[in-house]
Design a protein around this motif. Structure first.
Motif, PDB file in Angstrom:
ATOM      1  N   UNK A 148     -83.852  65.713 -61.150  1.00 48.90           N
ATOM      2  CA  UNK A 148     -85.475  65.466 -61.131  1.00 48.90           C
ATOM      3  C   UNK A 148     -85.953  66.828 -60.452  1.00 48.90           C
ATOM      4  N   UNK A 149     -85.257  67.661 -59.790  1.00 49.29           N
ATOM      5  CA  UNK A 149     -85.780  69.086 -59.015  1.00 49.29           C
ATOM      6  C   UNK A 149     -85.731  69.849 -60.396  1.00 49.29           C
ATOM      7  N   UNK A 150     -84.612  69.646 -61.286  1.00 47.65           N
ATOM      8  CA  UNK A 150     -84.432  70.725 -62.467  1.00 47.65           C
ATOM      9  C   UNK A 150     -86.013  70.535 -63.157  1.00 47.65           C
ATOM     10  N   UNK A 151     -86.413  69.108 -63.479  1.00 41.23           N
ATOM     11  CA  UNK A 151     -87.399  68.657 -64.378  1.00 41.23           C
ATOM     12  C   UNK A 151     -88.671  69.092 -63.619  1.00 41.23           C
ATOM     13  N   UNK A 152     -89.071  69.121 -62.417  1.00 44.48           N
ATOM     14  CA  UNK A 152     -89.971  69.517 -61.519  1.00 44.48           C
ATOM     15  C   UNK A 152     -90.102  71.057 -61.824  1.00 44.48           C
ATOM     16  N   UNK A 153     -89.023  71.816 -61.537  1.00 47.42           N
ATOM     17  CA  UNK A 153     -89.228  73.401 -61.785  1.00 47.42           C
ATOM     18  C   UNK A 153     -89.810  73.638 -63.066  1.00 47.42           C
ATOM     19  N   UNK A 154     -89.349  72.964 -64.184  1.00 44.61           N
ATOM     20  CA  UNK A 154     -89.745  73.109 -65.585  1.00 44.61           C
ATOM     21  C   UNK A 154     -91.152  72.992 -65.657  1.00 44.61           C
ATOM     22  N   UNK A 155     -91.722  71.934 -65.067  1.00 40.77           N
ATOM     23  CA  UNK A 155     -92.938  71.435 -65.097  1.00 40.77           C
ATOM     24  C   UNK A 155     -93.639  72.561 -64.509  1.00 40.77           C
ATOM     25  N   UNK A 156     -93.508  73.196 -63.215  1.00 41.05           N
ATOM     26  CA  UNK A 156     -94.130  74.127 -62.667  1.00 41.05           C
ATOM     27  C   UNK A 156     -93.908  75.384 -63.391  1.00 41.05           C
ATOM     28  N   UNK A 157     -93.246  75.793 -64.130  1.00 42.54           N
ATOM     29  CA  UNK A 157     -92.944  76.846 -64.960  1.00 42.54           C
ATOM     30  C   UNK A 157     -93.893  76.957 -66.140  1.00 42.54           C
ATOM     31  N   UNK A 158     -93.686  75.587 -66.470  1.00 47.56           N
ATOM     32  CA  UNK A 158     -94.823  75.749 -67.850  1.00 47.56           C
ATOM     33  C   UNK A 158     -96.280  75.740 -67.493  1.00 47.56           C
ATOM     34  N   UNK A 159     -96.746  74.890 -66.156  1.00 46.80           N
ATOM     35  CA  UNK A 159     -97.977  75.037 -65.751  1.00 46.80           C
ATOM     36  C   UNK A 159     -98.465  76.586 -65.511  1.00 46.80           C
ATOM     37  N   UNK A 160     -97.539  77.278 -64.850  1.00 46.36           N
ATOM     38  CA  UNK A 160     -97.853  78.764 -64.838  1.00 46.36           C
ATOM     39  C   UNK A 160     -97.947  79.315 -66.265  1.00 46.36           C
ATOM     40  N   UNK A 161     -97.191  79.274 -67.090  1.00 48.11           N
ATOM     41  CA  UNK A 161     -97.180  79.554 -68.264  1.00 48.11           C
ATOM     42  C   UNK A 161     -98.518  79.573 -69.031  1.00 48.11           C
TER      43      UNK A 161
END
Length: 124
Positions: free
Chosen positions: A54-67
């Motif tokens: 879940x933390x991995x997917x949350x980090x990916x979502x945050x990275x996508x949002x920043x991108x």
């Protein structure tokens, strides 16, 4: 029939049977407790694994949002490149912090126990 009843009475009253049944019940109880403890540990490990995913997917979502925020002011490929560089630097920093050993810092030379010859120690 009386003979069977006498035989059963002798087996029940025999102290060896009491000791044996006590040992067996103790061994079974210990085995059940060990299995339950192992099952609890397996469950705990699975919960940690789920939290990590879940933390991995949350980090990916945050990275996508920043991108996507970066993509508002620059081309999409540039935003993806910047995010890739930021994540790479973060991964390198985390790997370096996770390595055992002494932390890197400025090295200070050791102080001599006696002053060097010719030094008076008086301020100029």
């Amino acid at each position: 029939m009386e003979r069977i009843d006498q035989h059963i009475d002798q087996r029940v009253e025999n102290p060896m049977n009491d000791e044996l049944s006590g040992r067996v019940s103790h061994a079974v109880r210990d085995a059940v407790r060990a299995e339950l403890a192992e099952a609890g540990q397996r469950r705990r490990v699975m919960m940690y694994a789920g939290a990590g995913a879940a933390a991995l997917y949350a980090g990916a979502a945050v990275a996508l949002a920043l991108g996507l925020v970066l993509a508002l002011g620059m081309p999409d490929w540039g935003a993806a490149l910047v995010m890739g560089a930021v994540l790479g630097v973060a991964a390198y920093a985390l790997r370096t912090a996770a390595r055992p050993g002494k932390p890197k810092g400025p090295e200070v030379p050791p102080m001599p126990s006696t002053p060097p010859p010719g030094a008076t120690g008086a301020p100029r």
